[in-house]
Scaffold this active site. Structure first.
Site, PDB file in Angstrom:
ATOM      1  N   GLY A  82       4.990   2.378  -2.932  1.00 59.00           N
ATOM      2  CA  GLY A  82       5.307   3.470  -2.019  1.00 59.00           C
ATOM      3  C   GLY A  82       5.625   2.956  -0.623  1.00 59.00           C
ATOM      4  CB  ALA A  83       7.495   3.278   1.936  1.00 60.04           C
ATOM      5  CD  GLU A 103       1.145  -2.393   0.184  1.00 61.40           C
ATOM      6  OE1 GLU A 103       0.569  -1.417  -0.308  1.00 61.40           O
ATOM      7  OE2 GLU A 103       1.701  -2.351   1.293  1.00 61.40           O
TER       8      GLU A 103
END
Ligand code: 5RP
Length: 221
Positions: A82-83, A103
């Site tokens: 995700g972000a 990440e």
């Protein structure tokens, strides 16, 4: 559709990018969690995963999905995560969950980066979401002063939070990030900074964006 339903839709869409027989890098956060739950349904078709956090490793193992140590593998077909924000060039701000360093490390090994998020994460210019910077604890005041001197903004220590690597996070408020690659590089040059949450030098290849009309597949402009 609720935000969770949008996250689930993009998680389902991301399954198309899972390459059978390979190792998949798996991100951290609520959207990544939806992806892990989808991955569990096809777990027999992959060799295994590498996790970007302890929390992700635990969830993967809970589903019986093999989790490899990054040092034991040398190839990864895709990284899915995700972000917190994505700009039109698919430069990202990440690290809302504090897993930015792992990440970025897992992503470095992957051939492709598929970002999954709902459309609330789409922005024209990065910076509204406070930019996370992971810092060695003894350097936090120095790093905060350097950040203000070089970029402005307001670094705030994330309260009661220690990363999986034993460090602290400074969240920088009030930035307008018009040159994300330059800022990512300069932030990393400050002594005491471990990583920052700009994913621009290595940005996303594909953004699966959940909207009320369905999942939009976006490539960098
Ligand atoms: C964690 C991250 C997450 O990808 C980011 O915070 C988005 O999380 P969510 O999917 O819960 O909105 O970078 O460090």
């Amino acid at each position: 559709m609720t935000q969770d339903e949008l996250k689930q839709k993009v998680a389902q869409a991301a399954i198309e990018y899972v390459v059978p027989g390979t190792i998949i890098g798996v991100g951290t956060g609520s959207t990544a969690n939806f992806f892990i739950d989808e991955l569990a349904k096809i777990k027999g078709s992959i060799k295994g995963t590498v996790a970007s956090s302890e929390a992700t490793a635990e969830r993967l193992k809970g589903h019986g999905i093999p989790v490899f140590d990054l040092n034991s593998i040398d190839e990864m077909s895709v990284y899915i995560d995700g972000a917190d924000e994505a700009d039109p060039g698919l430069n990202l701000v990440k690290g809302g969950g504090g897993a930015l360093t792992r990440e970025k490390i897992v992503l470095a090994v992957a051939d492709k980066f598929v970002c999954i998020a709902d459309d609330s994460k789409k922005v024209d210019v990065l910076g509204k979401f406070p930019l996370p910077v992971e810092v060695i604890p003894m350097a936090r005041s120095y790093v905060a002063r350097e950040i203000v001197k070089r970029f402005g903004g307001e670094p705030v220590l994330r309260e009661d939070f220690t990363t999986d690597n034993g460090n602290v996070i400074l969240d920088i408020h009030g930035l307008e990030i018009t040159d994300p690659v330059a800022m990512e590089t300069e932030l990393n040059s400050i002594v005491g900074v471990v990583t920052n949450g700009l994913f621009a030098a290595r940005n996303a290849d594909i953004f699966l964006c959940g909207t009320a009309d369905g999942v939009e597949t976006i490539t960098a402009k």
